[in-house]
Scaffold this motif. Structure first.
Motif, PDB file in Angstrom:
ATOM      1  N   LEU A 190       0.848  -1.186   0.000  1.00  0.00           N
ATOM      2  CA  LEU A 190       0.000   0.000   0.000  1.00  0.00           C
ATOM      3  C   LEU A 190       0.886   1.241   0.000  1.00  0.00           C
ATOM      4  O   LEU A 190       1.977   1.230   0.574  1.00  0.00           O
ATOM      5  CB  LEU A 190      -0.900  -0.001   1.237  1.00  0.00           C
ATOM      6  N   SER A 191       0.427   2.297  -0.662  1.00  0.00           N
ATOM      7  CA  SER A 191       1.219   3.533  -0.722  1.00  0.00           C
ATOM      8  C   SER A 191       1.501   4.025   0.700  1.00  0.00           C
ATOM      9  O   SER A 191       0.648   3.938   1.590  1.00  0.00           O
ATOM     10  CB  SER A 191       0.488   4.599  -1.531  1.00  0.00           C
ATOM     11  N   PRO A 192       2.716   4.537   0.951  1.00  0.00           N
ATOM     12  CA  PRO A 192       3.136   4.863   2.325  1.00  0.00           C
ATOM     13  C   PRO A 192       2.347   5.991   2.976  1.00  0.00           C
ATOM     14  O   PRO A 192       2.233   6.038   4.202  1.00  0.00           O
ATOM     15  CB  PRO A 192       4.613   5.245   2.157  1.00  0.00           C
ATOM     16  N   LEU A 201      -0.507   2.240  10.420  1.00  0.00           N
ATOM     17  CA  LEU A 201      -1.019   3.602  10.280  1.00  0.00           C
ATOM     18  C   LEU A 201      -0.543   4.439  11.456  1.00  0.00           C
ATOM     19  O   LEU A 201      -0.764   4.087  12.618  1.00  0.00           O
ATOM     20  CB  LEU A 201      -2.543   3.584  10.224  1.00  0.00           C
ATOM     21  N   LYS A 202       0.136   5.539  11.151  1.00  0.00           N
ATOM     22  CA  LYS A 202       0.656   6.412  12.197  1.00  0.00           C
ATOM     23  C   LYS A 202      -0.470   7.270  12.761  1.00  0.00           C
ATOM     24  O   LYS A 202      -1.171   7.964  12.031  1.00  0.00           O
ATOM     25  CB  LYS A 202       1.769   7.287  11.636  1.00  0.00           C
ATOM     26  N   LEU A 203      -0.643   7.202  14.084  1.00  0.00           N
ATOM     27  CA  LEU A 203      -1.695   7.956  14.751  1.00  0.00           C
ATOM     28  C   LEU A 203      -1.130   9.210  15.409  1.00  0.00           C
ATOM     29  O   LEU A 203       0.040   9.234  15.804  1.00  0.00           O
ATOM     30  CB  LEU A 203      -2.365   7.080  15.820  1.00  0.00           C
ATOM     31  N   MET A 208      -7.401   5.991   2.119  1.00  0.00           N
ATOM     32  CA  MET A 208      -7.391   5.633   0.700  1.00  0.00           C
ATOM     33  C   MET A 208      -5.940   5.450   0.267  1.00  0.00           C
ATOM     34  O   MET A 208      -5.109   6.333   0.432  1.00  0.00           O
ATOM     35  CB  MET A 208      -8.058   6.724  -0.138  1.00  0.00           C
ATOM     36  N   TRP A 209      -5.652   4.255  -0.258  1.00  0.00           N
ATOM     37  CA  TRP A 209      -4.300   3.937  -0.702  1.00  0.00           C
ATOM     38  C   TRP A 209      -4.265   3.675  -2.199  1.00  0.00           C
ATOM     39  O   TRP A 209      -5.292   3.380  -2.821  1.00  0.00           O
ATOM     40  CB  TRP A 209      -3.787   2.662  -0.027  1.00  0.00           C
ATOM     41  N   PHE A 210      -3.050   3.725  -2.721  1.00  0.00           N
ATOM     42  CA  PHE A 210      -2.769   3.213  -4.060  1.00  0.00           C
ATOM     43  C   PHE A 210      -1.920   1.961  -3.900  1.00  0.00           C
ATOM     44  O   PHE A 210      -0.964   1.950  -3.115  1.00  0.00           O
ATOM     45  CB  PHE A 210      -2.035   4.253  -4.911  1.00  0.00           C
ATOM     46  N   LEU A 211      -2.261   0.905  -4.630  1.00  0.00           N
ATOM     47  CA  LEU A 211      -1.461  -0.317  -4.606  1.00  0.00           C
ATOM     48  C   LEU A 211      -0.224  -0.125  -5.470  1.00  0.00           C
ATOM     49  O   LEU A 211      -0.319   0.364  -6.605  1.00  0.00           O
ATOM     50  CB  LEU A 211      -2.266  -1.500  -5.145  1.00  0.00           C
ATOM     51  N   ASN A 212       0.927  -0.504  -4.960  1.00  0.00           N
ATOM     52  CA  ASN A 212       2.180  -0.398  -5.704  1.00  0.00           C
ATOM     53  C   ASN A 212       2.842  -1.763  -5.818  1.00  0.00           C
ATOM     54  O   ASN A 212       2.714  -2.613  -4.930  1.00  0.00           O
ATOM     55  CB  ASN A 212       3.144   0.582  -5.010  1.00  0.00           C
ATOM     56  N   LEU A 213       3.560  -1.936  -6.908  1.00  0.00           N
ATOM     57  CA  LEU A 213       4.280  -3.186  -7.148  1.00  0.00           C
ATOM     58  C   LEU A 213       5.678  -3.086  -6.556  1.00  0.00           C
ATOM     59  O   LEU A 213       6.393  -2.102  -6.783  1.00  0.00           O
ATOM     60  CB  LEU A 213       4.355  -3.444  -8.659  1.00  0.00           C
TER      61      LEU A 213
END
Length: 642
Positions: A12-14, A312-314, A349-354
């Motif tokens: 998942l995108s950082p 996930l940083k809180l 909301m994330w972007f999937l990365n390879l």
């Protein structure tokens, strides 16, 4: 599912886009065209916050709008964010104009129809397509007159639809016959395309089983279904290969699993997520597979693995903050094309990365890995690393056949690019302006000669280096690619170091190395190693008709008579400098050579100037004196030997 060795090929995108999570007061909507996520509180009355890729505090859109009755079903901005379309009722859409980032609530335009609206998509800043149970209709929104005008329509019974914003294509499931029909929807244009062939008899396809996207630039209809024989799930890939052509079943992805699935596309890979096992399967339809009845059946590139764990940083007073582990493959996940994952409950909301490098470690077949990496946007550096490992000392010559195939795969793409560049440079006259930007788009991964030279330099002067260089040169020649200067010089250095002069001579003879003054001079700089090198250099210079350099080489070697013959034939009598040749002849300390050269220029003078005397401009006085002293009695009529 735990991954052996902790290798993950999807992540998942950082930095996820954070938004207000779904609650009793907050609803969340996503616009897959603009990639915007809407957090709507109390129907908009207490606020709407809109975020998208790259959103910052300055670019987030935040506003309030009146709750006009009825829950919001869909909400989307026009491409320029100046008109907001909101659907609250099944037969009406509201259009709210914006001034800057705030709505003009007193100028709401309500468009109502007699049919049930399944949804709507923006096709232009002022044009929207409404898709209802009776067809598709494109409208122009005219804010100045507070009107919505119909400009194009298509009548057809529709049960549901899917939308691909990248291709501007809607896939319609018809009410009669359960056909799947692609429709191209653009500004003032609706084009009905041939239907998807679902076989005979036509089967009922559920909306949840269909994904519409693009793979390798081609529209793909992905249909999840159960295999009639095994009962296990598979994905049919129907490709729309060209204008007017019906989407054809070209590929089948064998999942070998049952249960709930969701599909993304990442870097032209089809990613099938399996919720029960918590794994993601990767498929590349460009790779070969088992062909049955002209349909290619694919298995996953590598056994399924989970998405890389995400924390996930809180917000926290601690400098390091608190990390909340996220539940992967959550039941709250909703996936959108091409590579978007939304967790509405978590508000992310994330972007999937390879993860291309870890993935390359899982593909043991180097040829298959090469084919795979050549199609990945970030594959070049990883592929260069793979090739570098193959030519390293530990492999020696045992994998030369593998290298030969890899060179072939690389150079086939390289050759296409070279030919395209050549065509673009020669197809149009220089005074004709033409747009070739699309044609000149380079391949996904382009490995050129300089890239390979950098690899070869790391293994120079090893026992097997010459074999690898010859293999690469033969591959270039196979695809009619001319060797460039750096590669040519490296091959020359390697051949000279190995004293492979016959090979060097043959390469020059068959024009397999770059023929240039620079390369020839490079050869000449090594002429002290063996006399054969000098002759090879002269042969190359002869091919490019660099006669002046050949003459200089011959003079430097004391071959004055040969140089004079070449100068006479290539430059012409009036262009042959007398002083240069007389000086070279004098330095040989061979009276016969000096006499012959001197007499040659006397005959030349007689022909050009009708006198045996030398023009003063040629500054030959000292050589005239030497001639008179050495040959006090000479017959001027005797011709020179050259």
């Amino acid at each position: 599912m735990d991954n052996p060795n902790g290798i993950h090929y999807i992540e998942l995108s950082p930095n996820p886009i954070r938004f207000d999570a779904v609650s009793q007061l907050t609803n969340v909507f996503f616009d897959d065209s603009n990639k915007q996520i809407f957090a709507v509180r109390s129907g908009g009355a207490t606020g709407v916050v809109v975020k998208g890729p790259g959103s910052t505090d300055d670019t987030v859109i935040s506003f309030c709008m009146s709750d006009r009755g009825g829950a919001i079903r869909s909400i989307k901005f026009s491409p320029d964010n100046q008109i907001l379309a909101v659907q609250r009722k099944e037969n009406a859409v509201e259009f709210i104009c914006f001034q800057g980032d705030q709505p003009l609530l007193q100028e709401i335009i309500t468009h109502q129809v007699k049919n049930m609206i399944h949804g709507f998509v923006w096709v232009h800043n002022r044009e929207v397509a409404l898709i209802s149970n009776t067809g598709v209709e494109v409208y122009t929104v005219v804010p100045e007159k507070r009107q919505v005008r119909s400009v194009k329509s298509l009548s057809i019974g529709i049960k549901w639809f899917a939308w691909c914003c990248d291709a501007n294509v809607a896939l319609l499931c018809t009410s009669e016959g359960n056909s799947l029909i692609p429709v191209l929807v653009k500004q003032k244009v609706i084009t009905k395309l041939p239907k998807v062939d679902l076989g005979s008899p036509s089967r009922d396809v559920q909306e949840s089983k269909v994904t519409l996207g693009q793979v390798y630039g081609v529209l793909a209809v992905l249909i999840l279904q159960s295999n009639s024989s095994s009962g296990q799930m598979e994905v049919e890939v129907h490709l729309l290969n060209g204008p007017g052509l019906a989407p054809r079943l070209c590929h089948v992805l064998r999942l070998s699993l049952v249960g709930r699935f969701a599909i993304n596309t990442v870097d032209n890979l089809i990613v099938v997520h399996h919720q029960a096992s918590g794994t993601s399967l990767l498929f590349d339809i460009s790779l070969p597979g088992e062909v049955i009845n002209e349909i290619t059946h694919h298995t996953p590139i590598t056994p399924g693995r989970s998405i890389k764990p995400f924390g996930l940083k809180l917000p926290s007073l601690s400098p390091d903050g608190q990390i909340l582990p996220c539940e992967l493959y959550s039941t709250h996940w909703v996936l959108f094309q091409p590579n978007i994952v939304i967790d509405a409950k978590l508000g992310c909301m994330w972007f999937l990365n390879l993860c291309i490098e870890p993935l390359s470690q899982l593909i043991s077949d180097r040829i298959r890995l090469t084919e795979f990496l050549l199609q990945r946007s970030s594959g070049k550096q990883v592929l260069l690393k793979v090739v570098s490992q193959l030519v390293d000392d530990q492999y020696k010559g045992s994998l030369l056949p593998v290298l030969e195939t890899i060179f072939s795969r690389i150079n086939k793409i390289y050759a296409s690019w070279v030919q395209l560049e050549l065509h673009n440079q020669t197809a149009q006259p220089s005074n004709v302006k033409t747009t070739t930007l699309k044609q000149s788009t380079p391949p996904i991964v382009l490995i050129e000669q300089l890239d390979m030279v950098q690899i070869f330099q790391r293994v120079s002067r090893r026992p097997y280096t010459e074999s690898i260089l010859m293999l690469y040169l033969q591959s270039l020649n196979k695809f009619n690619i001319a060797a460039q200067e750096e590669l040519s010089k490296m091959i020359i250095s390697e051949l000279i170091n190995n004293r492979s002069f016959d090979t060097l001579r043959r390469l020059v003879s068959y024009s397999m190395l770059l023929e240039s003054k620079s390369v020839a001079c490079f050869l000449l700089s090594h002429s002290d190693v063996d006399s054969a090198i000098s002759q090879v250099a002269i042969d190359m210079l002869g091919k490019i008709q660099a006669h002046e350099i050949i003459i200089e080489v011959m003079l430097g070697q004391g071959k004055v008579i040969d140089a004079l013959r070449l100068a006479k034939n290539s430059l012409g009598l009036d262009k042959v400098p007398a002083r240069k040749f007389l000086e070279a002849a004098y330095k040989t300390k061979d009276d016969l050579i000096f006499h012959s050269v001197f007499r040659f220029f006397q005959m030349r003078n007689l022909k050009l100037y009708e006198t045996l005397s030398f023009p003063k401009a040629e500054q030959c006085t000292e050589f005239i004196q030497h001639y008179n002293n050495t040959f006090p009695v000479d017959n001027p009529s005797r011709p020179p030997i050259c």
